[in-house]
Design a protein around this motif. Structure first.
Motif, PDB file in Angstrom:
ATOM      1  N   TYR A  92     -20.636  75.102  44.792  1.00  7.57           N
ATOM      2  CA  TYR A  92     -19.896  76.064  43.954  1.00  7.57           C
ATOM      3  C   TYR A  92     -19.221  75.199  42.894  1.00  7.57           C
ATOM      4  O   TYR A  92     -18.205  74.566  43.185  1.00  7.57           O
ATOM      5  CB  TYR A  92     -18.852  76.805  44.771  1.00  7.57           C
ATOM      6  CG  TYR A  92     -19.421  77.626  45.910  1.00  7.57           C
ATOM      7  CD1 TYR A  92     -19.947  78.895  45.684  1.00  7.57           C
ATOM      8  CD2 TYR A  92     -19.425  77.133  47.217  1.00  7.57           C
ATOM      9  CE1 TYR A  92     -20.455  79.659  46.732  1.00  7.57           C
ATOM     10  CE2 TYR A  92     -19.934  77.893  48.262  1.00  7.57           C
ATOM     11  CZ  TYR A  92     -20.447  79.153  48.015  1.00  7.57           C
ATOM     12  OH  TYR A  92     -20.944  79.900  49.050  1.00  7.57           O
ATOM     13  N   VAL A 114     -17.740  71.873  43.913  1.00  8.93           N
ATOM     14  CA  VAL A 114     -17.568  71.848  45.380  1.00  8.93           C
ATOM     15  C   VAL A 114     -18.931  71.848  46.071  1.00  8.93           C
ATOM     16  O   VAL A 114     -19.686  72.818  45.993  1.00  8.93           O
ATOM     17  CB  VAL A 114     -16.755  73.079  45.872  1.00  8.93           C
ATOM     18  CG1 VAL A 114     -16.592  73.053  47.394  1.00  8.93           C
ATOM     19  CG2 VAL A 114     -15.407  73.137  45.192  1.00  8.93           C
ATOM     20  N   ALA A 151     -21.184  72.414  48.988  1.00  7.81           N
ATOM     21  CA  ALA A 151     -21.024  73.218  50.207  1.00  7.81           C
ATOM     22  C   ALA A 151     -22.133  72.972  51.231  1.00  7.81           C
ATOM     23  O   ALA A 151     -21.920  73.154  52.421  1.00  7.81           O
ATOM     24  CB  ALA A 151     -20.956  74.701  49.849  1.00  7.81           C
ATOM     25  N   THR A 205     -17.235  75.706  62.606  1.00  4.69           N
ATOM     26  CA  THR A 205     -15.924  76.321  62.408  1.00  4.69           C
ATOM     27  C   THR A 205     -15.792  76.728  60.940  1.00  4.69           C
ATOM     28  O   THR A 205     -16.704  76.523  60.140  1.00  4.69           O
ATOM     29  CB  THR A 205     -14.804  75.357  62.851  1.00  4.69           C
ATOM     30  OG1 THR A 205     -15.038  74.100  62.228  1.00  4.69           O
ATOM     31  CG2 THR A 205     -14.801  75.152  64.353  1.00  4.69           C
ATOM     32  N   ASN A 206     -14.641  77.291  60.582  1.00  2.00           N
ATOM     33  CA  ASN A 206     -14.415  77.814  59.235  1.00  2.00           C
ATOM     34  C   ASN A 206     -14.688  76.811  58.125  1.00  2.00           C
ATOM     35  O   ASN A 206     -14.280  75.668  58.219  1.00  2.00           O
ATOM     36  CB  ASN A 206     -12.932  78.198  59.110  1.00  2.00           C
ATOM     37  CG  ASN A 206     -12.806  79.693  59.037  1.00  2.00           C
ATOM     38  OD1 ASN A 206     -13.764  80.378  58.669  1.00  2.00           O
ATOM     39  ND2 ASN A 206     -11.641  80.206  59.393  1.00  2.00           N
ATOM     40  N   GLY A 207     -15.362  77.288  57.071  1.00  4.54           N
ATOM     41  CA  GLY A 207     -15.501  76.452  55.883  1.00  4.54           C
ATOM     42  C   GLY A 207     -16.558  75.364  55.974  1.00  4.54           C
ATOM     43  O   GLY A 207     -16.581  74.452  55.154  1.00  4.54           O
ATOM     44  N   ASN A 208     -17.469  75.478  56.941  1.00  2.40           N
ATOM     45  CA  ASN A 208     -18.478  74.422  57.078  1.00  2.40           C
ATOM     46  C   ASN A 208     -19.836  74.759  56.463  1.00  2.40           C
ATOM     47  O   ASN A 208     -20.754  73.954  56.542  1.00  2.40           O
ATOM     48  CB  ASN A 208     -18.619  74.012  58.548  1.00  2.40           C
ATOM     49  CG  ASN A 208     -17.498  73.070  58.950  1.00  2.40           C
ATOM     50  OD1 ASN A 208     -17.370  71.982  58.400  1.00  2.40           O
ATOM     51  ND2 ASN A 208     -16.649  73.501  59.859  1.00  2.40           N
ATOM     52  N   GLY A 209     -19.936  75.946  55.871  1.00  3.93           N
ATOM     53  CA  GLY A 209     -21.145  76.242  55.104  1.00  3.93           C
ATOM     54  C   GLY A 209     -22.078  77.294  55.681  1.00  3.93           C
ATOM     55  O   GLY A 209     -23.164  77.524  55.142  1.00  3.93           O
ATOM     56  N   LYS A 210     -21.648  77.982  56.742  1.00  2.00           N
ATOM     57  CA  LYS A 210     -22.534  78.971  57.367  1.00  2.00           C
ATOM     58  C   LYS A 210     -22.871  80.106  56.393  1.00  2.00           C
ATOM     59  O   LYS A 210     -24.034  80.451  56.212  1.00  2.00           O
ATOM     60  CB  LYS A 210     -21.880  79.558  58.639  1.00  2.00           C
ATOM     61  CG  LYS A 210     -21.524  78.507  59.678  1.00  2.00           C
ATOM     62  CD  LYS A 210     -20.887  79.114  60.923  1.00  2.00           C
ATOM     63  CE  LYS A 210     -19.590  79.880  60.687  1.00  2.00           C
ATOM     64  NZ  LYS A 210     -18.483  79.057  60.148  1.00  2.00           N
ATOM     65  N   THR A 211     -21.826  80.689  55.795  1.00  2.00           N
ATOM     66  CA  THR A 211     -22.064  81.809  54.871  1.00  2.00           C
ATOM     67  C   THR A 211     -22.838  81.335  53.644  1.00  2.00           C
ATOM     68  O   THR A 211     -23.711  82.048  53.122  1.00  2.00           O
ATOM     69  CB  THR A 211     -20.721  82.449  54.462  1.00  2.00           C
ATOM     70  OG1 THR A 211     -20.104  82.986  55.630  1.00  2.00           O
ATOM     71  CG2 THR A 211     -20.916  83.572  53.456  1.00  2.00           C
ATOM     72  N   THR A 212     -22.532  80.125  53.201  1.00  2.00           N
ATOM     73  CA  THR A 212     -23.240  79.592  52.029  1.00  2.00           C
ATOM     74  C   THR A 212     -24.746  79.522  52.307  1.00  2.00           C
ATOM     75  O   THR A 212     -25.561  79.882  51.449  1.00  2.00           O
ATOM     76  CB  THR A 212     -22.681  78.200  51.665  1.00  2.00           C
ATOM     77  OG1 THR A 212     -21.288  78.330  51.418  1.00  2.00           O
ATOM     78  CG2 THR A 212     -23.376  77.636  50.435  1.00  2.00           C
ATOM     79  N   GLU A 241     -21.343  85.831  61.429  1.00  2.00           N
ATOM     80  CA  GLU A 241     -20.114  85.916  62.218  1.00  2.00           C
ATOM     81  C   GLU A 241     -19.761  87.320  62.703  1.00  2.00           C
ATOM     82  O   GLU A 241     -18.723  87.878  62.340  1.00  2.00           O
ATOM     83  CB  GLU A 241     -18.936  85.335  61.414  1.00  2.00           C
ATOM     84  CG  GLU A 241     -19.120  83.838  61.208  1.00  2.00           C
ATOM     85  CD  GLU A 241     -17.819  83.072  61.207  1.00  2.00           C
ATOM     86  OE1 GLU A 241     -16.974  83.348  62.069  1.00  2.00           O
ATOM     87  OE2 GLU A 241     -17.667  82.209  60.349  1.00  2.00           O
TER      88      GLU A 241
HETATM   89  N1  ADP Z   1     -17.102  81.340  46.067  1.00  2.00           N
HETATM   90  C1  ADP Z   1     -16.745  80.083  46.362  1.00  2.00           C
HETATM   91  N2  ADP Z   1     -16.243  79.249  45.411  1.00  2.00           N
HETATM   92  C2  ADP Z   1     -15.901  77.969  45.699  1.00  2.00           C
HETATM   93  N3  ADP Z   1     -16.008  77.425  46.918  1.00  2.00           N
HETATM   94  C3  ADP Z   1     -16.485  78.193  47.899  1.00  2.00           C
HETATM   95  C4  ADP Z   1     -16.869  79.556  47.689  1.00  2.00           C
HETATM   96  N4  ADP Z   1     -17.296  80.071  48.854  1.00  2.00           N
HETATM   97  C5  ADP Z   1     -17.193  79.072  49.764  1.00  2.00           C
HETATM   98  N5  ADP Z   1     -16.704  77.954  49.191  1.00  2.00           N
HETATM   99  C6  ADP Z   1     -16.469  76.672  49.869  1.00  2.00           C
HETATM  100  O1  ADP Z   1     -17.701  76.228  50.442  1.00  2.00           O
HETATM  101  C7  ADP Z   1     -17.478  75.682  51.731  1.00  2.00           C
HETATM  102  C8  ADP Z   1     -18.302  76.442  52.761  1.00  2.00           C
HETATM  103  O2  ADP Z   1     -17.820  77.768  52.858  1.00  2.00           O
HETATM  104  P1  ADP Z   1     -18.556  78.899  53.711  1.00  2.00           P
HETATM  105  O3  ADP Z   1     -20.014  78.786  53.493  1.00  2.00           O
HETATM  106  O4  ADP Z   1     -17.908  80.172  53.405  1.00  2.00           O
HETATM  107  O5  ADP Z   1     -18.226  78.408  55.196  1.00  2.00           O
HETATM  108  P2  ADP Z   1     -18.253  79.219  56.586  1.00  2.00           P
HETATM  109  O6  ADP Z   1     -19.052  80.434  56.395  1.00  2.00           O
HETATM  110  O7  ADP Z   1     -18.856  78.236  57.553  1.00  2.00           O
HETATM  111  O8  ADP Z   1     -16.821  79.517  56.933  1.00  2.00           O
HETATM  112  C9  ADP Z   1     -15.990  75.731  51.967  1.00  2.00           C
HETATM  113  O9  ADP Z   1     -15.454  74.484  51.603  1.00  2.00           O
HETATM  114  C10 ADP Z   1     -15.517  76.813  51.030  1.00  2.00           C
HETATM  115  O10 ADP Z   1     -14.189  76.594  50.630  1.00  2.00           O
END
Ligand code: ADP
Ligand code: MG
Length: 243
Positions: free
Chosen positions: A14, A17, A19, A38-45, A167
């Protein structure tokens, strides 16, 4: 009907950043694979990359459906959904003012799914009898567990071959988490789906997963070929099980 997913060396960012960093994983036909982290490790990405909502900066994502392999990177989310890939998104993303049935029908926008609307609606109501009873109720007035069932039902309405679940346990009481996980396994069996499920709830995820990957800072740090192998991993024991 065979459907598998292959992710090879995917990077995503992003802006500045980073990801995802060189993520490779596969989900073979008929498997349920857990994407742990855990949170913020890239699953949703990663889910967003698969669906074409975020373009990887490197790497390849492909699906093989009934012997035909298709590259997903560069395709629109609509094309990707039309191939037979559905998601139950993080936080469910339902339309709270619309009824259960209206939310379910919105899942059937995929062209190939339209002729099967009556059959899939029937199937949804059979799998989730409570949704049938509540078909006219506004989704926003239902409990978290019921809303998760609507989100699962909506994904099934597009007659997918590959189901991504992001999740499912978030925001649910423990008993409802267990039920939701069981429903995912039931849907998978009945519909012959291939499933990739992101979860932080290790114990619940491995109840139905055949295998799993652990994402740490956007990188696959561990790959377990069985639930037992995942439970034995130092990484999992340290981060998830507090051992
Ligand atoms: N829209 C976005 N803009 C900037 N950074 C993002 C955005 N979405 C997620 N991130 C960052 O990308 C990383 C992975 O996030 P995410 O994939 O949401 O993790 P998870 O689903 O495992 O909680 C995190 O560091 C998060 O802060
Ligand atoms: Mg997430």
């Amino acid at each position: 009907m065979a459907a598998s997913l292959l992710i090879e060396d995917v990077d995503a960012a992003y802006g500045a950043v980073r990801a995802l960093d060189g993520v490779s994983l596969r989900v073979d036909s008929g498997e349920t694979v857990a994407l742990l982290g855990t949170n913020g490790n890239g699953k949703t990405t990663l889910m967003r990359c698969i669906l074409g909502l975020l373009k990887p900066t490197r790497g390849r994502i492909s699906v093989t459906i009934d012997g035909v392999t298709t590259d997903l990177v560069g395709r629109s989310p609509e094309d990707i959904v039309n191939l037979g890939i559905a998601i139950v998104p993080e936080g469910r993303r339902l339309f709270p003012r619309l009824s259960v049935e209206e939310n379910l029908l919105l899942g059937a926008y995929r062209r190939a799914a339209r002729p099967s609307i009556p059959r899939h609606l029937e199937f949804c109501y059979e799998a989730f009898p409570r949704l049938k009873e509540r078909r006219s109720q506004a989704v926003g007035s239902m409990s978290g567990g019921e809303q998760q069932m609507v989100a699962l039902g909506r994904a099934v309405m597009c007659a997918p071959k590959i189901l991504l679940v992001d999740e499912p346990s978030v925001g649910l009481a423990p008993i409802l988490v267990a039920r939701t996980i069981e429903k995912i396994a039931e849907l998978k069996e009945k519909l012959g789906l291939t499933v990739l499920m992101a979860e932080q709830n290790f114990h619940q995820a491995i109840r139905i997963a055949d295998r799993g990957y652990v994402l740490v800072h956007g990188h696959v740090e561990f790959q377990g070929d069985s639930p037992a192998a995942l439970g034995d991993s130092e990484l999992v024991r340290k981060f998830y099980l507090g051992l």
